[in-house]
Design an enzyme around this catalytic site. Structure first.
Site, PDB file in Angstrom:
ATOM      1  N   GLU A   1      38.388  46.075  42.643  1.00 29.74           N
ATOM      2  CA  GLU A   1      37.744  47.395  42.628  1.00 29.74           C
ATOM      3  C   GLU A   1      38.856  48.394  42.338  1.00 29.74           C
ATOM      4  OE1 GLU A   1      37.129  50.653  42.734  1.00 29.74           O
ATOM      5  OE2 GLU A   1      37.033  50.753  44.915  1.00 29.74           O
TER       6      GLU A   1
ATOM      7  N   GLU B   1      41.581  54.898  36.430  1.00 30.98           N
ATOM      8  CA  GLU B   1      42.637  54.516  37.380  1.00 30.98           C
ATOM      9  C   GLU B   1      43.336  53.237  36.893  1.00 30.98           C
ATOM     10  OE1 GLU B   1      41.184  54.637  41.441  1.00 30.98           O
ATOM     11  OE2 GLU B   1      40.624  56.743  41.242  1.00 30.98           O
TER      12      GLU B   1
END
Ligand code: SAM
Length: 625
Positions: free
Chosen positions: A402, A411
């Site tokens: 994740e 990210e």
């Protein structure tokens, strides 16, 4: 429900202030001058000036309730009059009234809005002069939600001209008037919602008696009002009779408070993070920075994300041979919630698993050591380090990660997973998530744009911001084209397409949006959808989140700002060019917008363009190491 208790005020005379407050009102609107001023002004010769107020012309003096008083400027003044003398006198009187209100210690005054769109610049200039001559006081301009003009947006357009001319001065606010018989289209209601409405003003004439004889608002007005409640505005009731004693006037305040109290509950995300509404946060960089304990703790409060992951791991395990032992690697394990998901999924699917948890944040790794001892009976293999450098000497069956940001890949999930997919079984290996797609839509938000500008940072418009968006209006119509996909990433990646210097992760997209209504482009809102496994997904996209991951609040949308707000006329086309750039060390976004007027014959006339924001990643980039 509105998050704060409502603030309700009523028109009052100076003498009745105490009485009105005793009746339960939180503030009062009091005239600053009397009709005697109007009479004197009307009798002045053109060359004469108003000079100082006479005693008989002053309706209010400082008194003990000064912090509960809003000054009402003279209704008869016309800053936008066709008559130059009237316009000039109006400015003079308004200056004097505002100066006197400021002297009395009032924090805001309410002014009449413009009526004459031909002279709107005249009005705007007077307002700017007023703002420049005072420092503490807010000017609240009363504007009707619609002014009866054929063009529904006429009142909003006038406001937009004033606000733009006054360079988004934060002391310039709106008292949005809801006339009793108004019936604005939803696009207009939503448009005003994005504006700095500090007050909603309703005439007491708009109230009608209910069967029990109490004053209530009609259904339409109630529906519009219920939306604006969410902005926590002051509510000002005018056209009322000034009471002589307590209990004499109708119970408007009790009814209005009842309306606030009976609103449906706010979405879960607001309960969880209501204080963050419209607050700009710089996106996390979990790859190059180490997250704090509290950040993990906040992630872990969202049950929906983990329920979806657990379901995905469970389904993937079910698809494996019953007798097989499945090696699951949780990469970027943080404090271990996805390890819990994998353990629970193994129990419910009755599969034997061998779990590895890998993390590069040494502080979070300390937590994994503790959890392995206390909660997992030492059954989890812990690996410290960067997943891209992990060489276990065996292959794993399921790679769980994740690493998603508010626009999915921001990210650097693609870069991390590219580096670790070597350890995945090349034939039967499963990556959870298996893909993700970023989406974008153009927005109008004076609030978000002003927040970025107020950062007083040279690179404020080169960054993206994570925001729980509230004071925002969508510029694209509410149809299937409002949110447009930009690009996707799939895992495991096709290794033949992994190039040096990360060049395979470059992306470029052009998204085109129709704007049927006029507006101002302040930037773009970014979202994502991720497929975890088969039909199990996560979504922050307003159109699919309810179906795919209802009530998930782990990710707020991203705000991609434009440095100069761009006016968008009705029936135009808005074009966004956006690049995901990389040099093998960093990843960054660059973006620019164009607008075109669409003519009846379908041809386009170029109207304007923004600069390319964040060129070469000079203002903001994510580090790959
Ligand atoms: C968004 S957090 C998720 C944490 C946890 N899995 C959860 O769902 O609550 C991402 C985690 O991945 C870790 N991480 C990011 N890049 C990594 C890398 N290249 N190698 C190892 N860990 C990484 C970060 O330190 C962080 O703990």
């Amino acid at each position: 429900m509105a998050s704060k208790a409502p603030t309700i005020g009523i028109f009052s005379s100076k003498e009745a202030i105490y009485l009105s407050l005793q009746e339960g009102y939180d503030f009062v609107g009091v005239r600053l001058s009397t009709d005697a001023l109007k009479q004197r002004v009307e009798s002045l010769e053109p060359f004469e000036r108003v000079q100082e107020f006479l005693d008989s012309e002053i309706a209010y003096h400082p008194e003990e309730h000064v912090n509960k008083v809003i000054g009402l400027t003279s209704e008869w003044i016309e800053l936008d009059s066709n008559d130059a003398l009237i316009a000039q006198r109006s400015e003079e009187i308004l200056m004097k009234e505002v100066s006197f209100a400021s002297y009395c210690g009032l924090s805001s005054v309410l002014c009449n809005g413009p009526k004459n769109s031909d002279n709107i610049m005249q009005y705007a200039r007077s307002i700017l002069t007023l703002l420049n001559s005072s420092f503490n006081i807010s000017l609240i301009i009363q504007l009707p939600i619609e002014n009866g003009h054929e063009d529904f947006f006429d009142s909003w357009k006038m406001w937009n001209t004033i606000r733009t001319s006054c360079d988004y001065n934060p002391r310039l606010q709106i008292a949005l008037e809801l006339p009793p018989s108004c019936s604005p289209p939803i696009e207009l209601v939503n448009r005003w919602y994005a504006e700095p409405i500090s007050m909603v003003s309703i005439s007491c004439m708009a109230f009608v008696p209910n069967p029990a004889g109490y004053p209530v608002l009609g259904r339409k007005l109630r529906a519009i009002f219920s939306l604006y409640i969410r902005l926590n505005p002051k509510v000002f009731l005018w056209d009322s009779n000034v009471p002589d004693k307590v209990g004499e006037s109708p119970d408007y305040s009790i009814y209005m408070k009842h309306l606030f109290d009976t609103q449906p509950p706010a979405p879960l995300v607001e309960e969880f993070a209501g204080g963050y509404k419209d607050y700009l946060q710089i996106p996390l960089q979990p790859l190059s920075h180490n997250l704090e304990n509290i950040t993990y703790e906040i992630f872990e409060r969202d049950p929906v994300k983990y329920a979806q992951y657990e379901q995905a791991i469970f389904t993937a395990l079910n698809d494996r041979e019953e007798s097989s032992v499945t090696r699951i690697a949780v990469v970027g394990a943080g404090r271990g919630p996805l390890v819990d998901c994998a353990l629970r999924a193994a129990i419910s699917s009755a599969r034997t698993v061998d779990i590895i948890a890998l993390e590069k944040n040494s502080n979070a790794f300390a937590m994994l050591l503790l959890r392995n001892r206390q909660d997992w009976a030492g059954k989890v293999t812990l690996v410290f380090g960067d997943m891209r450098e992990w060489n276990p000497g065996y292959k794993v069956d399921i790679l769980v990660s994740e690493l998603l940001g508010s626009m999915a890949d921001n990210e650097l999930s693609p870069e991390c997973l590219d580096g670790v997919q070597r350890v995945l079984n090349p034939v039967t290996g499963i990556s959870i998530p298996s893909s993700y797609t970023s989406y974008i839509t153009p927005i109008m938000s004076p609030k978000l744009w002003s927040e970025a500008r107020n950062l007083n940072d040279f690179f404020a418009f080169s960054r993206q911001y994570v925001v729980l968006m509230n004071s925002v209006d969508f510029l694209a119509p509410d149809d299937e084209f409002r949110f447009q996909p930009l690009w996707s990433f799939h895992h495991p990646n096709d290794e033949t397409r992994v190039y040096s210097k990360n060049q395979h992760n470059l992306r470029y997209a052009v998204a085109r949006f129709q704007a049927t209504n006029p507006g101002v482009l302040h930037g773009f809102a970014g979202y994502f959808e991720a497929t975890l496994y088969k039909n199990i997904s996560l979504s922050t996209l307003p159109t699919t989140m309810e179906e795919k991951s209802p009530d998930m609040f782990s990710w707020f949308p991203i705000y991609v700002p434009v440095e100069k707000p761009m006016y968008i006329p009705e029936n135009s086309q808005l074009e966004l060019h956006i690049w995901r750039m990389t040099d093998g060390m960093r990843v960054w976004l660059e973006w620019a917008a164009n607008t075109y007027l669409v003519l009846r014959n379908g041809s386009h006339i170029h109207l304007s363009s923004t600069q390319i924001h964040n060129a070469s990643g000079k203002g903001f980039s994510c580090l790959m190491h």
